[in-house]
Design a protein around this motif. Structure first.
Motif, PDB file in Angstrom:
ATOM      1  N   THR A  29     -91.672 -70.724 -20.261  1.00  9.39           N
ATOM      2  CA  THR A  29     -91.480 -71.806 -21.219  1.00  9.39           C
ATOM      3  C   THR A  29     -92.810 -72.044 -21.930  1.00  9.39           C
ATOM      4  OG1 THR A  29     -92.071 -73.548 -19.651  1.00  9.39           O
ATOM      5  CG2 THR A  29     -89.745 -72.851 -19.726  1.00  9.39           C
ATOM      6  N   SER A  30     -92.768 -72.811 -22.995  1.00 10.78           N
ATOM      7  CA  SER A  30     -94.008 -73.074 -23.727  1.00 10.78           C
ATOM      8  C   SER A  30     -95.006 -73.841 -22.856  1.00 10.78           C
ATOM      9  CB  SER A  30     -93.705 -73.849 -25.015  1.00 10.78           C
ATOM     10  OG  SER A  30     -92.962 -75.018 -24.732  1.00 10.78           O
ATOM     11  N   ALA A  31     -94.507 -74.736 -21.997  1.00  8.28           N
ATOM     12  CA  ALA A  31     -95.405 -75.477 -21.106  1.00  8.28           C
ATOM     13  C   ALA A  31     -96.035 -74.539 -20.078  1.00  8.28           C
ATOM     14  CB  ALA A  31     -94.635 -76.597 -20.407  1.00  8.28           C
ATOM     15  N   GLU A  32     -95.243 -73.623 -19.527  1.00  6.24           N
ATOM     16  CA  GLU A  32     -95.775 -72.660 -18.558  1.00  6.24           C
ATOM     17  C   GLU A  32     -96.794 -71.739 -19.198  1.00  6.24           C
ATOM     18  OE1 GLU A  32     -91.865 -72.219 -15.609  1.00  6.24           O
ATOM     19  OE2 GLU A  32     -92.097 -70.910 -17.370  1.00  6.24           O
ATOM     20  N   TRP A  33     -96.561 -71.365 -20.430  1.00  6.83           N
ATOM     21  CA  TRP A  33     -97.535 -70.517 -21.135  1.00  6.83           C
ATOM     22  C   TRP A  33     -98.871 -71.238 -21.288  1.00  6.83           C
ATOM     23  CZ3 TRP A  33     -99.342 -66.069 -22.619  1.00  6.83           C
ATOM     24  CH2 TRP A  33    -100.233 -65.984 -23.683  1.00  6.83           C
ATOM     25  N   MET A  34     -98.830 -72.512 -21.654  1.00  2.90           N
ATOM     26  CA  MET A  34    -100.072 -73.268 -21.823  1.00  2.90           C
ATOM     27  C   MET A  34    -100.845 -73.344 -20.508  1.00  2.90           C
ATOM     28  SD  MET A  34    -100.134 -73.934 -24.992  1.00  2.90           S
ATOM     29  CE  MET A  34    -101.509 -75.086 -25.044  1.00  2.90           C
ATOM     30  N   GLU A  35    -100.132 -73.398 -19.383  1.00  3.66           N
ATOM     31  CA  GLU A  35    -100.790 -73.471 -18.079  1.00  3.66           C
ATOM     32  C   GLU A  35    -101.327 -72.109 -17.620  1.00  3.66           C
ATOM     33  OE1 GLU A  35     -97.963 -75.046 -15.386  1.00  3.66           O
ATOM     34  OE2 GLU A  35     -97.885 -77.042 -16.306  1.00  3.66           O
ATOM     35  N   PHE A  84     -88.187 -68.317 -30.443  1.00  4.18           N
ATOM     36  CA  PHE A  84     -89.087 -68.061 -29.328  1.00  4.18           C
ATOM     37  C   PHE A  84     -90.230 -67.186 -29.807  1.00  4.18           C
ATOM     38  CE2 PHE A  84     -85.699 -64.901 -29.096  1.00  4.18           C
ATOM     39  CZ  PHE A  84     -86.361 -63.704 -28.885  1.00  4.18           C
ATOM     40  N   ALA A  85     -91.233 -67.031 -28.967  1.00  2.00           N
ATOM     41  CA  ALA A  85     -92.438 -66.295 -29.358  1.00  2.00           C
ATOM     42  C   ALA A  85     -92.739 -65.220 -28.320  1.00  2.00           C
ATOM     43  CB  ALA A  85     -93.621 -67.249 -29.489  1.00  2.00           C
ATOM     44  N   PHE A  86     -93.683 -64.352 -28.645  1.00  2.00           N
ATOM     45  CA  PHE A  86     -94.073 -63.312 -27.698  1.00  2.00           C
ATOM     46  C   PHE A  86     -95.547 -62.962 -27.895  1.00  2.00           C
ATOM     47  CE2 PHE A  86     -93.069 -60.830 -31.448  1.00  2.00           C
ATOM     48  CZ  PHE A  86     -94.020 -59.814 -31.445  1.00  2.00           C
ATOM     49  N   ALA A  87     -96.116 -62.401 -26.854  1.00  2.00           N
ATOM     50  CA  ALA A  87     -97.475 -61.844 -26.912  1.00  2.00           C
ATOM     51  C   ALA A  87     -97.479 -60.613 -26.017  1.00  2.00           C
ATOM     52  CB  ALA A  87     -98.505 -62.864 -26.437  1.00  2.00           C
ATOM     53  N   LEU A  88     -98.062 -59.521 -26.487  1.00  2.00           N
ATOM     54  CA  LEU A  88     -98.075 -58.310 -25.673  1.00  2.00           C
ATOM     55  C   LEU A  88     -99.379 -57.557 -25.859  1.00  2.00           C
ATOM     56  CD1 LEU A  88     -97.571 -55.419 -27.418  1.00  2.00           C
ATOM     57  CD2 LEU A  88     -95.335 -56.443 -27.719  1.00  2.00           C
ATOM     58  N   ASP A  89     -99.686 -56.766 -24.862  1.00  2.00           N
ATOM     59  CA  ASP A  89    -100.780 -55.805 -24.938  1.00  2.00           C
ATOM     60  C   ASP A  89    -100.352 -54.569 -24.156  1.00  2.00           C
ATOM     61  OD1 ASP A  89    -101.029 -56.523 -22.295  1.00  2.00           O
ATOM     62  OD2 ASP A  89    -102.906 -57.620 -22.537  1.00  2.00           O
ATOM     63  N   GLU A  90    -101.304 -53.713 -23.813  1.00  2.00           N
ATOM     64  CA  GLU A  90    -100.937 -52.472 -23.127  1.00  2.00           C
ATOM     65  C   GLU A  90    -100.419 -52.701 -21.711  1.00  2.00           C
ATOM     66  OE1 GLU A  90    -105.187 -53.348 -22.125  1.00  2.00           O
ATOM     67  OE2 GLU A  90    -103.899 -53.429 -23.916  1.00  2.00           O
ATOM     68  N   LYS A  91    -100.643 -53.908 -21.155  1.00  2.00           N
ATOM     69  CA  LYS A  91    -100.220 -54.185 -19.775  1.00  2.00           C
ATOM     70  C   LYS A  91     -98.785 -54.692 -19.686  1.00  2.00           C
ATOM     71  CE  LYS A  91    -103.549 -57.130 -19.048  1.00  2.00           C
ATOM     72  NZ  LYS A  91    -104.220 -57.092 -20.374  1.00  2.00           N
ATOM     73  N   GLY A  92     -98.290 -55.325 -20.743  1.00  2.00           N
ATOM     74  CA  GLY A  92     -96.938 -55.872 -20.696  1.00  2.00           C
ATOM     75  C   GLY A  92     -96.714 -56.889 -21.802  1.00  2.00           C
ATOM     76  N   ILE A  93     -95.634 -57.626 -21.667  1.00  2.00           N
ATOM     77  CA  ILE A  93     -95.236 -58.581 -22.701  1.00  2.00           C
ATOM     78  C   ILE A  93     -94.885 -59.916 -22.064  1.00  2.00           C
ATOM     79  CG2 ILE A  93     -92.841 -57.736 -22.620  1.00  2.00           C
ATOM     80  CD1 ILE A  93     -92.637 -58.501 -25.619  1.00  2.00           C
ATOM     81  N   VAL A  94     -95.272 -60.995 -22.744  1.00  2.00           N
ATOM     82  CA  VAL A  94     -94.910 -62.358 -22.361  1.00  2.00           C
ATOM     83  C   VAL A  94     -93.974 -62.906 -23.426  1.00  2.00           C
ATOM     84  CG1 VAL A  94     -95.717 -64.665 -21.790  1.00  2.00           C
ATOM     85  CG2 VAL A  94     -97.161 -62.678 -21.286  1.00  2.00           C
ATOM     86  N   LEU A  95     -92.791 -63.350 -23.012  1.00  2.00           N
ATOM     87  CA  LEU A  95     -91.812 -63.957 -23.905  1.00  2.00           C
ATOM     88  C   LEU A  95     -91.775 -65.448 -23.628  1.00  2.00           C
ATOM     89  CD1 LEU A  95     -89.156 -61.191 -23.341  1.00  2.00           C
ATOM     90  CD2 LEU A  95     -90.247 -61.638 -25.537  1.00  2.00           C
TER      91      LEU A  95
END
Length: 305
Positions: A29-35, A84-95
């Protein structure tokens, strides 16, 4: 929720970032991402307001790829989009999602996909495919509905389809914009500017790009079709109005000489010898009837009636 990309998505309670060979998928969730964003070490500051997302796009950063999704509700296209949003690099992706849609798409992948060559690229392909998986059926439903409306217009139906056709055209416009954004996103992934993906696996993004391109072309074609149906209905209205105007013109043309006769002999001049004839009234009736009959025959031959 956390997953490792193996022959399928394997759920795990916690990610071990020391496992360099294992690519991960994290759904927060957006709150979990901030943490938790610091532990993903992507070197980005994403202060998210998911409600403020308006488009699907990807942005290349120095050591990560970030972006947003704005997904139309396929059952109610006029409803607000799911964001929703995402961020990724060579290690994996966060949704990053507060709506629950991502978890639903992930569950579909877990239940239906088994990979012989698991990779982050293959997961992304299947995830994007889940977004458009039912779109062909939806567009075919629009096509059938437009066909039905066209048939009803040609059959002479009195019902006005303008409102429904306008709503379909609006829905198709929203879908077309969505596909254009997905095309931009897939092209950004295929370009692989940061070399997060294996070159041989970027073909997955090319395949997705081709599929969305076909959906985009079909949507554009259907939208053009809806415009043609609107023009067809308008032409039918014009024909109907022209017939009414032609009928009124014929009636006016028939009664103009009769009106002239009535006006002529209604002037009440003193010296009008016809007024003294006993046969004047019957003659007027016969002349009037002859004018009406001759006019009707003339208009019938000209096919104005």
């Amino acid at each position: 929720m956390y997953y490792y990309i193996q022959s399928t998505l394997e759920k795990t309670e916690k990610l071990n970032f020391s496992k360099k060979a294992s690519r991960y998928v994290a759904v927060l969730t957006s709150a979990e991402w901030m943490e938790q964003r610091e532990q993903f070490d992507m070197g980005i500051e994403m202060d998210l307001d998911l409600a403020a997302i308006h488009s699907t796009k990807a942005e290349v950063n120095y050591d990560s790829l970030t972006g947003t999704f704005s997904i139309p509700d396929r059952e109610h296209l006029s409803a607000p989009n799911t964001n929703f949003a995402f961020a990724l690099d060579e290690k994996g992706i966060v949704l990053i999602d507060d709506s629950g849609l991502v978890n639903k798409l992930i569950a579909n992948i877990v239940g239906s996909k088994r990979w012989t060559m698991p990779s982050l690229e293959r997961f992304l392909y299947d995830f994007l495919e889940q977004i458009v998986s039912q779109d062909q059926v939806i567009l075919e439903r629009f096509d059938k509905e437009l066909d039905t409306i066209e048939s009803e217009i040609l059959a002479g139906s009195e019902a006005d389809p303008s409102l429904r056709v306008s709503r379909i055209r609006s829905d198709l416009r929203d879908m077309r914009i969505h596909y254009e954004q997905l095309l931009d996103l897939s092209q950004e992934l295929e370009e692989n500017e940061n070399n997060f993906f294996k070159k041989e696996n970027t073909r997955y993004f090319h395949l997705f790009n081709q599929r969305v391109s076909r959906l985009h072309d079909l949507t554009t074609s259907l939208r053009d079709y809806s415009i043609q149906i609107r023009d067809l209905y308008q032409s039918k209205l014009d024909v109907k109005q022209n017939r009414i105007m032609a009928l009124l013109t014929v009636i006016s043309s028939i009664f103009m000489p009769l009106t002239l006769i009535a006006g002529w002999y209604g002037m009440n001049f003193k010296y009008m010898p016809e007024l003294e004839y006993k046969a004047a009234y019957p003659i007027t009736i016969v002349v009037s009837a002859a004018i009406v009959i001759c006019s009707l025959v003339f208009f019938k031959k000209k096919k104005w009636l």
